[in-house]
Structures are given as structure tokens and as C-alpha cells.
Write a protein that holds these residues in place. Sequence first.
Motif, PDB file in Angstrom:
ATOM      1  N   ALA A 139     -20.976  12.150  -4.277  1.00 24.74           N
ATOM      2  CA  ALA A 139     -20.041  11.604  -5.260  1.00 24.74           C
ATOM      3  C   ALA A 139     -19.192  12.712  -5.887  1.00 24.74           C
ATOM      4  CB  ALA A 139     -20.813  10.846  -6.346  1.00 24.74           C
ATOM      5  N   HIS A 140     -19.799  13.867  -6.114  1.00 29.22           N
ATOM      6  CA  HIS A 140     -19.036  15.004  -6.647  1.00 29.22           C
ATOM      7  C   HIS A 140     -17.952  15.431  -5.673  1.00 29.22           C
ATOM      8  CE1 HIS A 140     -18.238  19.337  -7.304  1.00 29.22           C
ATOM      9  NE2 HIS A 140     -18.340  19.029  -8.575  1.00 29.22           N
ATOM     10  N   ASP A 141     -18.272  15.436  -4.376  1.00 31.66           N
ATOM     11  CA  ASP A 141     -17.266  15.779  -3.374  1.00 31.66           C
ATOM     12  C   ASP A 141     -16.127  14.769  -3.359  1.00 31.66           C
ATOM     13  OD1 ASP A 141     -18.047  18.190  -2.430  1.00 31.66           O
ATOM     14  OD2 ASP A 141     -19.048  17.461  -0.644  1.00 31.66           O
ATOM     15  N   VAL A 142     -16.498  13.482  -3.489  1.00 31.76           N
ATOM     16  CA  VAL A 142     -15.463  12.433  -3.516  1.00 31.76           C
ATOM     17  C   VAL A 142     -14.543  12.637  -4.713  1.00 31.76           C
ATOM     18  CG1 VAL A 142     -15.066   9.958  -3.802  1.00 31.76           C
ATOM     19  CG2 VAL A 142     -16.841  10.755  -2.252  1.00 31.76           C
ATOM     20  N   TYR A 143     -15.136  12.913  -5.865  1.00 34.17           N
ATOM     21  CA  TYR A 143     -14.322  13.140  -7.065  1.00 34.17           C
ATOM     22  C   TYR A 143     -13.452  14.382  -6.912  1.00 34.17           C
ATOM     23  CZ  TYR A 143     -13.069  14.438 -11.822  1.00 34.17           C
ATOM     24  OH  TYR A 143     -12.365  14.809 -12.947  1.00 34.17           O
ATOM     25  N   ARG A 144     -14.004  15.445  -6.296  1.00 35.70           N
ATOM     26  CA  ARG A 144     -13.234  16.676  -6.099  1.00 35.70           C
ATOM     27  C   ARG A 144     -12.027  16.419  -5.190  1.00 35.70           C
ATOM     28  NH1 ARG A 144     -13.359  20.374  -2.143  1.00 35.70           N
ATOM     29  NH2 ARG A 144     -15.165  19.326  -1.185  1.00 35.70           N
ATOM     30  N   ILE A 145     -12.246  15.685  -4.109  1.00 39.04           N
ATOM     31  CA  ILE A 145     -11.144  15.365  -3.206  1.00 39.04           C
ATOM     32  C   ILE A 145     -10.121  14.471  -3.904  1.00 39.04           C
ATOM     33  CG2 ILE A 145     -10.560  14.201  -1.037  1.00 39.04           C
ATOM     34  CD1 ILE A 145     -13.310  15.065   0.002  1.00 39.04           C
ATOM     35  N   TYR A 146     -10.627  13.530  -4.710  1.00 32.33           N
ATOM     36  CA  TYR A 146      -9.729  12.655  -5.467  1.00 32.33           C
ATOM     37  C   TYR A 146      -8.850  13.471  -6.417  1.00 32.33           C
ATOM     38  CZ  TYR A 146      -8.251   9.356  -9.082  1.00 32.33           C
ATOM     39  OH  TYR A 146      -7.513   8.637  -9.993  1.00 32.33           O
ATOM     40  N   ALA A 147      -9.454  14.442  -7.120  1.00 31.17           N
ATOM     41  CA  ALA A 147      -8.691  15.270  -8.062  1.00 31.17           C
ATOM     42  C   ALA A 147      -7.634  16.092  -7.340  1.00 31.17           C
ATOM     43  CB  ALA A 147      -9.644  16.170  -8.846  1.00 31.17           C
ATOM     44  N   ILE A 148      -7.973  16.592  -6.134  1.00 33.47           N
ATOM     45  CA  ILE A 148      -7.002  17.379  -5.371  1.00 33.47           C
ATOM     46  C   ILE A 148      -5.836  16.502  -4.925  1.00 33.47           C
ATOM     47  CG2 ILE A 148      -6.659  18.686  -3.243  1.00 33.47           C
ATOM     48  CD1 ILE A 148      -9.548  19.661  -3.522  1.00 33.47           C
ATOM     49  N   LEU A 149      -6.146  15.315  -4.428  1.00 34.03           N
ATOM     50  CA  LEU A 149      -5.090  14.418  -3.957  1.00 34.03           C
ATOM     51  C   LEU A 149      -4.214  13.921  -5.102  1.00 34.03           C
ATOM     52  CD1 LEU A 149      -7.033  12.253  -1.331  1.00 34.03           C
ATOM     53  CD2 LEU A 149      -5.407  14.092  -0.873  1.00 34.03           C
ATOM     54  N   TYR A 150      -4.831  13.707  -6.270  1.00 34.27           N
ATOM     55  CA  TYR A 150      -4.087  13.128  -7.391  1.00 34.27           C
ATOM     56  C   TYR A 150      -3.018  14.078  -7.924  1.00 34.27           C
ATOM     57  CZ  TYR A 150      -3.277  10.371 -11.587  1.00 34.27           C
ATOM     58  OH  TYR A 150      -2.697   9.595 -12.569  1.00 34.27           O
ATOM     59  N   GLU A 151      -3.130  15.364  -7.611  1.00 35.29           N
ATOM     60  CA  GLU A 151      -2.156  16.331  -8.110  1.00 35.29           C
ATOM     61  C   GLU A 151      -0.834  16.283  -7.347  1.00 35.29           C
ATOM     62  OE1 GLU A 151      -4.023  20.104  -7.932  1.00 35.29           O
ATOM     63  OE2 GLU A 151      -5.391  19.728  -9.625  1.00 35.29           O
ATOM     64  N   THR A 152      -0.798  15.600  -6.216  1.00 39.89           N
ATOM     65  CA  THR A 152       0.426  15.521  -5.417  1.00 39.89           C
ATOM     66  C   THR A 152       0.906  14.083  -5.324  1.00 39.89           C
ATOM     67  OG1 THR A 152      -0.800  15.247  -3.343  1.00 39.89           O
ATOM     68  CG2 THR A 152      -0.347  17.496  -4.060  1.00 39.89           C
ATOM     69  N   THR A 153       2.203  13.919  -5.085  1.00 40.11           N
ATOM     70  CA  THR A 153       2.771  12.573  -4.957  1.00 40.11           C
ATOM     71  C   THR A 153       2.239  11.869  -3.717  1.00 40.11           C
ATOM     72  OG1 THR A 153       4.784  13.356  -6.042  1.00 40.11           O
ATOM     73  CG2 THR A 153       4.911  11.274  -4.834  1.00 40.11           C
ATOM     74  N   VAL A 154       2.171  12.600  -2.612  1.00 41.02           N
ATOM     75  CA  VAL A 154       1.632  12.010  -1.379  1.00 41.02           C
ATOM     76  C   VAL A 154       0.175  11.627  -1.577  1.00 41.02           C
ATOM     77  CG1 VAL A 154       1.134  12.455   1.053  1.00 41.02           C
ATOM     78  CG2 VAL A 154       3.249  13.311   0.041  1.00 41.02           C
ATOM     79  N   GLY A 155      -0.579  12.465  -2.278  1.00 42.33           N
ATOM     80  CA  GLY A 155      -1.982  12.163  -2.531  1.00 42.33           C
ATOM     81  C   GLY A 155      -2.155  10.895  -3.353  1.00 42.33           C
ATOM     82  N   LYS A 156      -1.298  10.701  -4.347  1.00 44.50           N
ATOM     83  CA  LYS A 156      -1.379   9.476  -5.143  1.00 44.50           C
ATOM     84  C   LYS A 156      -1.117   8.257  -4.280  1.00 44.50           C
ATOM     85  CE  LYS A 156      -0.034  11.713  -9.474  1.00 44.50           C
ATOM     86  NZ  LYS A 156       0.982  11.840 -10.532  1.00 44.50           N
ATOM     87  N   GLY A 157      -0.186   8.387  -3.341  1.00 43.51           N
ATOM     88  CA  GLY A 157       0.070   7.270  -2.425  1.00 43.51           C
ATOM     89  C   GLY A 157      -1.136   6.983  -1.549  1.00 43.51           C
ATOM     90  N   LEU A 158      -1.795   8.029  -1.062  1.00 44.01           N
ATOM     91  CA  LEU A 158      -2.990   7.836  -0.244  1.00 44.01           C
ATOM     92  C   LEU A 158      -4.119   7.201  -1.056  1.00 44.01           C
ATOM     93  CD1 LEU A 158      -3.046  11.210   1.743  1.00 44.01           C
ATOM     94  CD2 LEU A 158      -2.371   8.946   2.591  1.00 44.01           C
ATOM     95  N   ILE A 159      -4.237   7.595  -2.331  1.00 41.81           N
ATOM     96  CA  ILE A 159      -5.258   7.000  -3.197  1.00 41.81           C
ATOM     97  C   ILE A 159      -4.982   5.511  -3.393  1.00 41.81           C
ATOM     98  CG2 ILE A 159      -6.169   6.974  -5.551  1.00 41.81           C
ATOM     99  CD1 ILE A 159      -5.808  10.003  -5.604  1.00 41.81           C
TER     100      ILE A 159
END
Length: 341
Positions: A139-159
Motif C-alpha cells: 500500500a505504501h508503494d501504491v501511495y508513493r506511485i500515486y504521489a509521483i503521478l499526481y505531480e504531473t498533468t499526464v499522471g493525473k489523467g492516468l489516475i
Amino acid sequence: MKNQNLTSNTTSGDSQPISRGTNFRDLMKRIALISATICFLLFIIPTNWRTVYFTTSVLFLAAGVVVRVMQILHPGKYEFTELWGVIVNWYENLERRHQLYLNVTLCLPLLGYLYLLDAKNLFTPMAILFFIYCLAVAAHDVYRIYAILYETTVGKGLIAIAFAIGSNLAFSISGKIIGGMTHVPPTTFPHTLSFLAIFAIPFLFIAAGTIFIPISVVMAPLLIYGSSFAAKAPRLTKWFFGIKLNGKGSRYIIATVIFQIIFYSAMGGFAPTTFLLLLNRYNQQIESTIGASIFEFDMYPGTECKIDSSYRQASLGDENYILASKQSTGIKFEPPKKCAL
């Protein structure tokens, strides 16, 4: 430094260094005392623990004797106070995920020892706690990946895409369970459908893990060599890929990737088996809970159908209703029937 070595080999009330003979005699006395204690405890502990206990005690005693002999033969060396401080400082400087990975790795020998000591009474509860801890690490890894993706516009779209896919999968799984129990459209029971969709999240993590495992295996060499290339040529990486690396970088890339492949492969193989085992074992209780939720939150004691007061009903449209009643074995759903006032 010489003064420190001299002090470490002197008694508290004497400035003369302690001879090797005295140190060896003191060591033999300690060995005799510890051996007597081990033998005494050997007759007290349960029979099925004695072999593992005796073997472990002898190994630790032998390791301690070897270390002490080396300290006597080489005064000032093999002092572990400073080494322990170095280890603690190294651990504290690790990234949080690396600390968690190391904790998981260090727990494995302890679990193996508990399995040999008592596979039923000691190993089983500790294995359950270890599995829960591994889920927390994932779960910590999932949250870490989520935080990394959320910092970018493309990442927010993937989320957003992942959220939409996950929501649909959760409602699909929940609808399949409810439809199999009631044999009517699951949208008839919106509250229970929503509750059950929330509890379907663990299955979605399993599905995500089965996707992550083959992707991580394929991407591992690319990640290793790509990170090495980016570290050696940061300007070219920024110019060609538009990625700017921070000066810190990431450590232990190869070890991290290898651990993640092994860890998530084990979780992907063990977690579904565990969940299916729990589902099969508590299937009746789970169905009873779902039925009680439908009965209490999605049905009402209407008057459209001529039924006993213990029944509840839910509308299916076009004057069709599904009826349910509480039985000693749980909630019983009857076939749909047509009712009118």
C-alpha cells in the motif's frame, strides 16, 4: 587511540592492562555459566522446542566466543559499538521504501526460526501479522506511485482513468455477487451495491498486482540501464526526453528492482490464494452479511403485496417485486412476483 585501547583492556581500579590469560580465563567462566544456563533451560522448555532451541543457542554461543577471542587477540579491534552506530546511521539515511523492503527481508529468517520452533502456535499468528505488514508495504508503494503521478498533468489523467476502471470493476464484482444471491438486477439494491463495491477494493489490488508483475519483469532491465544512462548523461536526458533529474538520484536500483519482482511475485501468488481461502471458509457468513444489508437498507415493509409482516420487499418496476424474510439460516429471497394495490 592508543590510550583508548589501553583503557579498554584495563580494570576499573587498575591502570595496568589485563593479560590475555586473564581474559581467556574470564571467557571460560562465562562459557561455563552460559552452558549451564542453556542446559538448565533445556529441561524446562517443551520437548518439541528443544532441538531448535539448543541448536540456536549453540550457534549464538559459538559466534559470541569467536568474536570475544578475536577481541582478546587483537585489542582495540572488533569493537562493535562504533559499527552499530554506522549501521543505524546507514539505515536512517535510507529512503522509506528501502527501509520497508529491508524490514521485510530481515523478518524472513525470524519466520523460518518460528516455523522450526512451533509451526502451529507461534508461526501461524506471526505469519498472519507478516502478511498484513507486507500488504501495508505494498500500500505504501501504491501511495508513493500515486504521489509521483499526481505531480504531473499526464499522471493525473492516468489516475482518473485508473479510478474509472477500478470503479467499474468494483461495481461489476459487487453486482455479480448480489445478482447470484437474489437473481434480480443488482441495481435494485443500490446501497448494498455501493457498500460491497468498497469491500471489492482488495480484489482490485490483486488484479493490479497481476498486471504489475509481468510489466515489472519486462521493464526491469530498461529501468536499470535507463537510470544508469540518465545519471551519466543528465544533459542529454533533459534535451532528448525533457526530463530533469535531481542531483540526489536513487540508490540501490538493481537491488530494489530485484526485490520488487520477487516481492510482488510472491504477493501476487499468495494473496489470491489467501483471499479465496478466506472466502471459502467464511462464505456462509459473508452471504448472511450481504443478505442482511439488502434486507435492512434496500427493502421496506410495503403493502403492495399481500404478505406477512415479517417480509420486506423491493420494487423491480412494472408492479413486480422481490420478497425476502428472515429465517434461522439467514435472509431468504423468494422469486419475483407481481403485486398491485
